[in-house]
Design a protein around this motif. Structure first.
Motif, PDB file in Angstrom:
ATOM      1  N   GLU A   1     -34.792 -11.888  30.534  1.00 17.70           N
ATOM      2  CA  GLU A   1     -35.657 -12.051  31.577  1.00 17.70           C
ATOM      3  C   GLU A   1     -35.017 -11.028  32.769  1.00 17.70           C
ATOM      4  OE1 GLU A   1     -35.989 -15.771  32.238  1.00 17.70           O
ATOM      5  OE2 GLU A   1     -37.735 -16.363  30.651  1.00 17.70           O
ATOM      6  N   GLU A   2     -35.956 -10.586  33.691  1.00 19.26           N
ATOM      7  CA  GLU A   2     -35.716  -9.889  34.709  1.00 19.26           C
ATOM      8  C   GLU A   2     -34.439 -10.038  35.512  1.00 19.26           C
ATOM      9  OE1 GLU A   2     -38.753  -8.664  37.286  1.00 19.26           O
ATOM     10  OE2 GLU A   2     -37.479  -7.562  38.777  1.00 19.26           O
TER      11      GLU A   2
ATOM     12  N   TYR B   1     -32.563  -4.659  26.243  1.00 25.08           N
ATOM     13  CA  TYR B   1     -33.149  -5.436  27.366  1.00 25.08           C
ATOM     14  C   TYR B   1     -34.030  -6.501  26.881  1.00 25.08           C
ATOM     15  CZ  TYR B   1     -36.285  -1.270  26.684  1.00 25.08           C
ATOM     16  OH  TYR B   1     -37.176  -0.372  26.476  1.00 25.08           O
TER      17      TYR B   1
ATOM     18  N   GLU C   1     -44.324  -6.239  29.315  1.00 19.28           N
ATOM     19  CA  GLU C   1     -43.113  -6.876  29.903  1.00 19.28           C
ATOM     20  C   GLU C   1     -41.770  -6.068  29.435  1.00 19.28           C
ATOM     21  OE1 GLU C   1     -42.488  -9.868  31.547  1.00 19.28           O
ATOM     22  OE2 GLU C   1     -40.233  -9.796  30.917  1.00 19.28           O
TER      23      GLU C   1
ATOM     24  N   HIS D   1     -41.562  -2.976  31.729  1.00 19.54           N
ATOM     25  CA  HIS D   1     -41.153  -3.650  33.187  1.00 19.54           C
ATOM     26  C   HIS D   1     -39.548  -3.657  32.966  1.00 19.54           C
ATOM     27  CE1 HIS D   1     -40.538  -5.333  36.965  1.00 19.54           C
ATOM     28  NE2 HIS D   1     -40.164  -6.474  36.430  1.00 19.54           N
ATOM     29  N   ARG D   2     -38.969  -4.346  31.968  1.00 15.67           N
ATOM     30  CA  ARG D   2     -37.754  -4.672  31.677  1.00 15.67           C
ATOM     31  C   ARG D   2     -36.835  -3.142  31.638  1.00 15.67           C
ATOM     32  NH1 ARG D   2     -37.153  -9.690  27.312  1.00 15.67           N
ATOM     33  NH2 ARG D   2     -38.553 -11.266  28.567  1.00 15.67           N
TER      34      ARG D   2
ATOM     35  N   VAL E   1     -36.359  -1.762  35.160  1.00 10.39           N
ATOM     36  CA  VAL E   1     -35.385  -2.530  35.751  1.00 10.39           C
ATOM     37  C   VAL E   1     -33.966  -2.162  35.462  1.00 10.39           C
ATOM     38  CG1 VAL E   1     -34.279  -4.957  36.303  1.00 10.39           C
ATOM     39  CG2 VAL E   1     -36.843  -4.541  36.285  1.00 10.39           C
TER      40      VAL E   1
END
Ligand code: PLP
Length: 403
Positions: free
Chosen positions: A375-376, A372, A293, A296-297, A300
Protein backbone atom coordinates in the motif's frame (compact mmCIF):
# COMPACT_ATOMS: atom_id res chain seq x y z
CA UNK A 1 27.10 -40.65 -4.50
CA UNK A 2 26.71 -37.68 -6.77
CA UNK A 3 23.58 -35.97 -8.05
CA UNK A 4 23.15 -35.08 -11.71
CA UNK A 5 25.37 -32.49 -13.37
CA UNK A 6 22.10 -30.83 -14.35
CA UNK A 7 21.06 -30.17 -10.76
CA UNK A 8 24.52 -28.93 -9.74
CA UNK A 9 24.57 -26.60 -12.77
CA UNK A 10 21.16 -25.08 -11.97
CA UNK A 11 21.33 -21.73 -10.19
CA UNK A 12 19.17 -20.94 -7.17
CA UNK A 13 16.28 -18.54 -7.81
CA UNK A 14 17.48 -14.92 -7.88
CA UNK A 15 14.48 -13.71 -5.88
CA UNK A 16 15.33 -15.93 -2.88
CA UNK A 17 19.07 -15.33 -2.74
CA UNK A 18 19.07 -12.90 0.16
CA UNK A 19 16.64 -14.96 2.26
CA UNK A 20 19.27 -16.04 4.87
CA UNK A 21 20.29 -12.39 5.42
CA UNK A 22 16.64 -11.34 5.57
CA UNK A 23 15.87 -14.03 8.17
CA UNK A 24 18.89 -12.97 10.22
CA UNK A 25 17.80 -9.32 10.14
CA UNK A 26 14.32 -10.37 11.29
CA UNK A 27 15.80 -12.46 14.12
CA UNK A 28 17.68 -9.33 15.14
CA UNK A 29 14.35 -7.53 15.46
CA UNK A 30 14.37 -5.48 12.25
CA UNK A 31 11.09 -4.89 10.49
CA UNK A 32 11.52 -5.55 6.78
CA UNK A 33 9.39 -3.74 4.20
CA UNK A 34 9.31 -6.48 1.58
CA UNK A 35 9.57 -5.34 -2.02
CA UNK A 36 11.71 -8.27 -3.16
CA UNK A 37 9.04 -10.77 -4.21
CA UNK A 38 6.17 -10.41 -6.65
CA UNK A 39 3.56 -11.43 -4.10
CA UNK A 40 0.62 -9.01 -4.50
CA UNK A 41 -1.33 -7.87 -1.43
CA UNK A 42 -4.54 -7.42 -3.51
CA UNK A 43 -7.51 -9.51 -2.32
CA UNK A 44 -8.23 -12.68 -4.34
CA UNK A 45 -11.80 -12.58 -5.72
CA UNK A 46 -14.14 -14.25 -3.19
CA UNK A 47 -15.69 -16.44 -5.93
CA UNK A 48 -12.57 -18.60 -5.85
CA UNK A 49 -13.06 -19.61 -2.21
CA UNK A 50 -16.85 -19.87 -2.46
CA UNK A 51 -16.61 -22.31 -5.38
CA UNK A 52 -14.17 -24.48 -3.46
CA UNK A 53 -16.39 -24.47 -0.36
CA UNK A 54 -19.36 -25.58 -2.45
CA UNK A 55 -17.42 -28.39 -4.11
CA UNK A 56 -18.16 -31.56 -2.15
CA UNK A 57 -17.49 -34.64 -4.27
CA UNK A 58 -17.32 -38.01 -2.55
CA UNK A 59 -13.94 -38.60 -4.15
CA UNK A 60 -11.43 -35.91 -5.03
CA UNK A 61 -10.63 -37.50 -8.37
CA UNK A 62 -8.07 -36.90 -11.10
CA UNK A 63 -9.14 -34.37 -13.69
CA UNK A 64 -8.65 -34.37 -17.47
CA UNK A 65 -5.03 -34.22 -18.68
CA UNK A 66 -5.78 -31.06 -20.64
CA UNK A 67 -7.67 -29.38 -17.83
CA UNK A 68 -11.23 -29.01 -16.57
CA UNK A 69 -13.47 -28.48 -19.66
CA UNK A 70 -15.42 -25.70 -17.96
CA UNK A 71 -12.18 -23.92 -17.08
CA UNK A 72 -10.86 -24.24 -20.66
CA UNK A 73 -14.13 -22.73 -21.89
CA UNK A 74 -13.90 -19.89 -19.32
CA UNK A 75 -10.31 -19.19 -20.45
CA UNK A 76 -11.38 -19.20 -24.10
CA UNK A 77 -14.13 -16.66 -23.28
CA UNK A 78 -11.62 -14.53 -21.38
CA UNK A 79 -9.31 -14.42 -24.44
CA UNK A 80 -12.24 -13.32 -26.62
CA UNK A 81 -12.45 -10.20 -24.45
CA UNK A 82 -9.00 -9.31 -25.82
CA UNK A 83 -9.87 -10.23 -29.42
CA UNK A 84 -7.69 -13.30 -29.08
CA UNK A 85 -9.16 -16.38 -30.65
CA UNK A 86 -8.37 -19.62 -28.79
CA UNK A 87 -10.85 -22.47 -28.85
CA UNK A 88 -11.02 -24.49 -25.60
CA UNK A 89 -9.27 -27.33 -27.49
CA UNK A 90 -6.27 -25.02 -28.06
CA UNK A 91 -5.91 -24.32 -24.33
CA UNK A 92 -4.14 -26.62 -21.84
CA UNK A 93 -4.45 -26.02 -18.12
CA UNK A 94 -1.11 -26.25 -16.33
CA UNK A 95 0.27 -26.08 -12.81
CA UNK A 96 0.54 -22.29 -13.05
CA UNK A 97 2.67 -20.27 -15.44
CA UNK A 98 5.79 -22.11 -14.30
CA UNK A 99 4.64 -25.45 -15.73
CA UNK A 100 3.30 -23.71 -18.83
CA UNK A 101 6.78 -22.28 -19.45
CA UNK A 102 8.45 -25.62 -18.90
CA UNK A 103 6.02 -27.40 -21.24
CA UNK A 104 6.49 -24.75 -23.94
CA UNK A 105 10.28 -25.08 -23.70
CA UNK A 106 10.21 -28.89 -23.57
CA UNK A 107 7.92 -29.08 -26.59
CA UNK A 108 9.99 -26.72 -28.74
CA UNK A 109 13.62 -27.35 -27.73
CA UNK A 110 15.95 -30.32 -27.56
CA UNK A 111 18.94 -30.42 -25.20
CA UNK A 112 21.64 -28.17 -26.61
CA UNK A 113 19.20 -25.96 -28.54
CA UNK A 114 19.17 -22.18 -28.17
CA UNK A 115 16.46 -19.66 -27.46
CA UNK A 116 16.53 -15.88 -27.64
CA UNK A 117 15.30 -14.01 -24.59
CA UNK A 118 15.36 -10.38 -23.57
CA UNK A 119 17.51 -9.65 -20.52
CA UNK A 120 17.04 -8.64 -17.77
CA UNK A 121 14.58 -11.55 -17.72
CA UNK A 122 12.36 -13.35 -15.27
CA UNK A 123 15.02 -15.04 -13.17
CA UNK A 124 13.40 -18.49 -13.29
CA UNK A 125 14.02 -18.63 -17.07
CA UNK A 126 17.64 -19.16 -16.09
CA UNK A 127 16.65 -22.10 -13.86
CA UNK A 128 14.24 -23.71 -16.31
CA UNK A 129 16.55 -23.56 -19.30
CA UNK A 130 19.40 -25.08 -17.26
CA UNK A 131 16.98 -27.76 -16.04
CA UNK A 132 16.45 -28.95 -19.63
CA UNK A 133 19.86 -28.05 -21.05
CA UNK A 134 18.70 -25.22 -23.31
CA UNK A 135 20.90 -22.13 -23.80
CA UNK A 136 19.67 -18.57 -23.60
CA UNK A 137 21.15 -16.21 -26.20
CA UNK A 138 20.37 -12.92 -24.55
CA UNK A 139 19.05 -9.81 -26.24
CA UNK A 140 20.54 -7.38 -23.74
CA UNK A 141 18.64 -4.21 -22.89
CA UNK A 142 19.94 -1.27 -20.86
CA UNK A 143 18.62 0.86 -17.97
CA UNK A 144 19.76 3.97 -19.87
CA UNK A 145 17.49 3.01 -22.81
CA UNK A 146 14.47 2.21 -20.64
CA UNK A 147 15.14 -1.51 -21.24
CA UNK A 148 13.51 -1.39 -24.69
CA UNK A 149 14.78 -3.64 -27.48
CA UNK A 150 17.91 -2.86 -29.46
CA UNK A 151 17.72 -2.60 -33.26
CA UNK A 152 17.50 -5.72 -35.39
CA UNK A 153 21.16 -5.72 -36.39
CA UNK A 154 22.00 -6.50 -32.72
CA UNK A 155 19.52 -9.42 -32.65
CA UNK A 156 20.17 -11.21 -35.97
CA UNK A 157 23.73 -12.32 -35.09
CA UNK A 158 22.37 -14.16 -32.02
CA UNK A 159 20.49 -16.62 -34.24
CA UNK A 160 22.06 -19.84 -35.49
CA UNK A 161 20.86 -23.22 -36.72
CA UNK A 162 20.17 -24.40 -33.16
CA UNK A 163 17.89 -21.47 -32.34
CA UNK A 164 14.34 -22.73 -31.84
CA UNK A 165 12.35 -20.02 -30.13
CA UNK A 166 12.08 -16.48 -28.82
CA UNK A 167 10.97 -16.37 -25.19
CA UNK A 168 9.41 -12.99 -24.48
CA UNK A 169 7.85 -11.68 -21.30
CA UNK A 170 5.39 -8.90 -22.19
CA UNK A 171 4.85 -6.86 -19.95
CA UNK A 172 8.25 -7.65 -18.54
CA UNK A 173 9.36 -8.77 -15.13
CA UNK A 174 11.72 -7.21 -13.87
CA UNK A 175 11.72 -4.05 -16.04
CA UNK A 176 8.02 -3.26 -16.41
CA UNK A 177 8.51 -2.73 -20.15
CA UNK A 178 5.50 -3.09 -22.45
CA UNK A 179 6.92 -3.66 -25.92
CA UNK A 180 5.79 -1.28 -28.65
CA UNK A 181 4.02 -2.38 -31.83
CA UNK A 182 7.26 -1.79 -33.75
CA UNK A 183 9.19 -4.04 -31.38
CA UNK A 184 6.57 -6.80 -31.57
CA UNK A 185 6.42 -6.60 -35.36
CA UNK A 186 10.22 -6.80 -35.51
CA UNK A 187 10.14 -9.98 -33.40
CA UNK A 188 7.35 -11.33 -35.61
CA UNK A 189 9.54 -10.73 -38.71
CA UNK A 190 12.49 -12.44 -37.05
CA UNK A 191 10.35 -15.45 -36.08
CA UNK A 192 8.89 -15.82 -39.56
CA UNK A 193 12.17 -15.41 -41.41
CA UNK A 194 14.00 -17.88 -39.16
CA UNK A 195 11.20 -20.37 -38.51
CA UNK A 196 11.15 -19.76 -34.76
CA UNK A 197 8.46 -20.26 -32.16
CA UNK A 198 7.57 -17.28 -30.00
CA UNK A 199 6.82 -18.30 -26.43
CA UNK A 200 5.01 -15.24 -25.13
CA UNK A 201 4.75 -15.10 -21.36
CA UNK A 202 1.83 -12.72 -20.83
CA UNK A 203 1.06 -13.31 -17.16
CA UNK A 204 1.01 -9.52 -16.55
CA UNK A 205 -1.33 -8.77 -19.49
CA UNK A 206 -3.74 -6.69 -17.36
CA UNK A 207 -1.02 -4.55 -15.84
CA UNK A 208 -0.45 -1.95 -18.54
CA UNK A 209 -0.71 1.71 -17.57
CA UNK A 210 -1.39 5.22 -18.86
CA UNK A 211 -4.09 3.94 -21.20
CA UNK A 212 -1.48 2.25 -23.41
CA UNK A 213 -3.11 -0.33 -25.66
CA UNK A 214 -1.93 -3.89 -25.00
CA UNK A 215 -1.11 -6.07 -27.94
CA UNK A 216 -0.79 -9.79 -27.34
CA UNK A 217 1.53 -11.72 -29.64
CA UNK A 218 -1.48 -14.00 -30.18
CA UNK A 219 -3.29 -11.19 -31.97
CA UNK A 220 -0.70 -10.91 -34.77
CA UNK A 221 -2.30 -13.10 -37.40
CA UNK A 222 0.74 -13.70 -39.60
CA UNK A 223 2.58 -15.49 -36.74
CA UNK A 224 -0.36 -17.45 -35.37
CA UNK A 225 1.42 -20.76 -36.02
CA UNK A 226 4.59 -19.55 -34.30
CA UNK A 227 3.03 -18.30 -31.08
CA UNK A 228 2.62 -20.20 -27.80
CA UNK A 229 1.01 -18.14 -25.05
CA UNK A 230 1.96 -18.70 -21.41
CA UNK A 231 -0.59 -17.51 -18.85
CA UNK A 232 -1.46 -17.75 -15.18
CA UNK A 233 -4.06 -16.71 -12.60
CA UNK A 234 -1.29 -15.93 -10.08
CA UNK A 235 -0.86 -12.21 -10.70
CA UNK A 236 -4.03 -11.51 -12.71
CA UNK A 237 -6.34 -12.55 -9.88
CA UNK A 238 -3.84 -12.31 -7.06
CA UNK A 239 -4.09 -16.09 -6.68
CA UNK A 240 -0.43 -17.14 -6.60
CA UNK A 241 -1.20 -20.08 -4.30
CA UNK A 242 -3.81 -21.55 -6.64
CA UNK A 243 -1.09 -22.84 -9.01
CA UNK A 244 -3.27 -22.65 -12.09
CA UNK A 245 -2.05 -21.45 -15.47
CA UNK A 246 -2.30 -22.42 -19.09
CA UNK A 247 -0.66 -22.62 -22.46
CA UNK A 248 -2.55 -21.75 -25.62
CA UNK A 249 -1.56 -22.09 -29.25
CA UNK A 250 -3.03 -22.36 -32.73
CA UNK A 251 -0.15 -24.52 -33.89
CA UNK A 252 -1.70 -27.96 -34.47
CA UNK A 253 1.59 -29.85 -34.25
CA UNK A 254 2.25 -28.22 -30.89
CA UNK A 255 -1.25 -28.85 -29.48
CA UNK A 256 -1.21 -32.49 -30.64
CA UNK A 257 2.13 -33.18 -29.01
CA UNK A 258 2.04 -31.08 -25.85
CA UNK A 259 -0.76 -33.40 -24.81
CA UNK A 260 1.95 -35.96 -23.98
CA UNK A 261 3.46 -33.61 -21.44
CA UNK A 262 0.03 -33.06 -19.91
CA UNK A 263 -0.47 -36.82 -19.72
CA UNK A 264 2.93 -37.33 -18.10
CA UNK A 265 1.83 -35.43 -15.00
CA UNK A 266 -1.86 -36.46 -15.20
CA UNK A 267 -3.55 -33.18 -14.31
CA UNK A 268 -3.41 -29.77 -12.68
CA UNK A 269 -4.97 -29.70 -9.17
CA UNK A 270 -8.70 -30.51 -9.40
CA UNK A 271 -9.75 -28.30 -6.51
CA UNK A 272 -7.90 -25.20 -7.64
CA UNK A 273 -9.33 -25.57 -11.14
CA UNK A 274 -12.83 -25.44 -9.63
CA UNK A 275 -11.92 -22.14 -7.96
CA UNK A 276 -10.19 -20.84 -11.11
CA UNK A 277 -13.39 -21.21 -13.16
CA UNK A 278 -14.89 -18.53 -10.91
CA UNK A 279 -11.78 -16.37 -11.20
CA UNK A 280 -12.30 -16.18 -14.95
CA UNK A 281 -15.88 -15.10 -14.34
CA UNK A 282 -14.78 -12.18 -12.14
CA UNK A 283 -16.34 -8.94 -13.47
CA UNK A 284 -13.85 -6.92 -15.52
CA UNK A 285 -14.32 -4.04 -13.05
CA UNK A 286 -12.07 -6.03 -10.64
CA UNK A 287 -9.19 -5.97 -13.12
CA UNK A 288 -9.79 -2.29 -13.90
CA UNK A 289 -9.62 -1.40 -10.20
CA UNK A 290 -6.47 -3.44 -9.69
CA UNK A 291 -4.90 -1.77 -12.71
CA UNK A 292 -5.72 1.66 -11.26
CA UNK A 293 -4.22 0.73 -7.92
CA UNK A 294 -0.95 -0.53 -9.44
CA UNK A 295 -0.64 2.48 -11.72
CA UNK A 296 -0.97 4.73 -8.67
CA UNK A 297 1.64 2.71 -6.78
CA UNK A 298 3.99 2.85 -9.75
CA UNK A 299 3.65 6.64 -9.82
CA UNK A 300 4.32 6.92 -6.08
CA UNK A 301 7.48 4.79 -6.25
CA UNK A 302 8.75 6.22 -9.53
CA UNK A 303 8.30 9.87 -8.49
CA UNK A 304 10.32 9.29 -5.31
CA UNK A 305 12.92 7.09 -6.96
CA UNK A 306 13.75 9.38 -9.84
CA UNK A 307 14.48 12.23 -7.41
CA UNK A 308 17.16 10.20 -5.63
CA UNK A 309 20.65 11.34 -6.45
CA UNK A 310 22.49 9.05 -8.85
CA UNK A 311 19.57 6.66 -9.45
CA UNK A 312 18.83 5.84 -13.11
CA UNK A 313 15.32 4.62 -13.87
CA UNK A 314 12.63 4.99 -16.51
CA UNK A 315 8.92 5.01 -15.83
CA UNK A 316 7.79 1.44 -16.50
CA UNK A 317 4.70 0.97 -18.66
CA UNK A 318 3.47 -2.24 -17.04
CA UNK A 319 3.72 -5.21 -14.63
CA UNK A 320 4.38 -4.21 -11.00
CA UNK A 321 8.13 -3.80 -10.96
CA UNK A 322 10.61 -0.98 -11.46
CA UNK A 323 14.21 -1.75 -12.30
CA UNK A 324 16.71 0.92 -11.34
CA UNK A 325 20.45 1.45 -11.44
CA UNK A 326 21.76 2.54 -8.06
CA UNK A 327 24.78 4.74 -7.35
CA UNK A 328 26.67 1.88 -5.67
CA UNK A 329 29.54 -0.37 -6.73
CA UNK A 330 27.56 -3.53 -6.29
CA UNK A 331 23.82 -3.67 -5.55
CA UNK A 332 23.94 -7.08 -3.88
CA UNK A 333 26.67 -5.94 -1.48
CA UNK A 334 24.65 -2.81 -0.77
CA UNK A 335 21.52 -4.84 0.05
CA UNK A 336 23.46 -7.20 2.33
CA UNK A 337 25.05 -4.18 4.02
CA UNK A 338 21.58 -2.72 4.47
CA UNK A 339 20.28 -5.89 6.12
CA UNK A 340 23.29 -6.16 8.41
CA UNK A 341 24.10 -2.55 9.22
CA UNK A 342 21.24 -0.21 8.44
CA UNK A 343 17.96 0.58 10.13
CA UNK A 344 15.80 3.60 10.72
CA UNK A 345 13.47 3.28 13.71
CA UNK A 346 13.96 -0.48 13.48
CA UNK A 347 12.88 -0.61 9.83
CA UNK A 348 14.65 -1.52 6.63
CA UNK A 349 13.41 -1.96 3.04
CA UNK A 350 14.39 -4.94 0.93
CA UNK A 351 14.42 -5.16 -2.88
CA UNK A 352 16.06 -7.70 -5.24
CA UNK A 353 19.48 -7.44 -6.81
CA UNK A 354 18.93 -8.09 -10.52
CA UNK A 355 22.24 -9.64 -11.40
CA UNK A 356 20.47 -13.01 -11.50
CA UNK A 357 17.78 -11.62 -13.81
CA UNK A 358 20.46 -11.48 -16.49
CA UNK A 359 21.67 -14.57 -18.24
CA UNK A 360 24.95 -12.88 -19.17
CA UNK A 361 27.32 -13.10 -16.22
CA UNK A 362 28.60 -9.79 -14.87
CA UNK A 363 25.72 -7.62 -16.08
CA UNK A 364 23.25 -5.80 -13.84
CA UNK A 365 25.61 -5.60 -10.86
CA UNK A 366 24.41 -2.10 -9.95
CA UNK A 367 20.71 -2.70 -10.62
CA UNK A 368 17.79 -3.70 -8.40
CA UNK A 369 14.17 -4.69 -8.96
CA UNK A 370 11.54 -3.03 -6.81
CA UNK A 371 8.16 -4.79 -6.59
CA UNK A 372 5.47 -2.23 -5.74
CA UNK A 373 3.08 -4.75 -4.23
CA UNK A 374 2.33 -2.80 -1.04
CA UNK A 375 0.00 0.00 0.00
CA UNK A 376 0.94 3.63 -0.62
CA UNK A 377 2.09 4.56 2.91
CA UNK A 378 4.44 1.57 3.02
CA UNK A 379 5.82 2.47 -0.42
CA UNK A 380 6.53 6.04 0.67
CA UNK A 381 8.28 4.84 3.82
CA UNK A 382 10.20 2.24 1.81
CA UNK A 383 11.56 4.86 -0.58
CA UNK A 384 12.51 7.08 2.35
CA UNK A 385 14.44 4.14 3.85
CA UNK A 386 16.15 3.41 0.52
CA UNK A 387 17.25 7.03 0.12
CA UNK A 388 18.60 7.20 3.68
CA UNK A 389 20.42 3.88 3.23
CA UNK A 390 21.97 5.00 -0.07
CA UNK A 391 23.21 8.17 1.60
CA UNK A 392 24.72 6.29 4.56
CA UNK A 393 26.24 3.68 2.25
CA UNK A 394 27.96 6.31 0.11
CA UNK A 395 29.78 7.50 3.26
CA UNK A 396 30.58 3.89 4.17
CA UNK A 397 31.88 3.13 0.63
CA UNK A 398 33.95 6.33 0.64
CA UNK A 399 35.64 5.38 3.93
CA UNK A 400 36.21 1.76 2.87
CA UNK A 401 37.57 2.60 -0.56
CA UNK A 402 40.23 4.78 1.12
CA UNK A 403 41.37 1.93 3.41
C1 PLP B 1 7.15 -13.34 -15.90
C2 PLP B 1 6.65 -14.46 -15.07
N1 PLP B 1 6.28 -15.58 -15.68
C3 PLP B 1 5.83 -16.64 -14.98
C4 PLP B 1 5.76 -16.58 -13.60
C5 PLP B 1 5.31 -17.81 -12.90
O1 PLP B 1 4.24 -17.58 -12.09
P1 PLP B 1 3.25 -18.75 -11.64
O2 PLP B 1 3.99 -20.03 -11.74
O3 PLP B 1 2.88 -18.39 -10.26
O4 PLP B 1 2.12 -18.67 -12.59
C6 PLP B 1 6.14 -15.42 -12.92
C7 PLP B 1 6.12 -15.33 -11.46
O5 PLP B 1 6.60 -14.43 -10.84
C8 PLP B 1 6.60 -14.33 -13.68
O6 PLP B 1 6.96 -13.18 -13.11
Amino acid sequence: MKLSKRIYDMPFSGTRKLTPYINKAKENGKKIIAMYVGQPDIKTPKGFFEAIKKFEPEVLAYGENYGNPELRKAMSDYYKGYDIDFEPSEIFVTVAGSEALLFALLATCDPGDNILSVEPLYTDYNLMTKEINVNIKAITTKAEEGYHLPSRDKIDPLIDDRTKAILLNHPNNPTGVVYTDEELEMLADIALENDLFIISDEVYREFVYDGLPYKSLASIDRIKDNVIIVDSVSKRYSACGARIGNIASKNKDFTANVTKLCQSRICAPTLDQVGAIELYKTPSSYLREVNKEYQHRRDVVFDLLEKMEGVICHKPEGAFYISAKLPVDNAENFLIWMLENFEDNGEVVMVSPIQDFYSTKGLGTKEVRIAYVLEEDKLVRAMELLEKALHEYSNYEAIHSKN
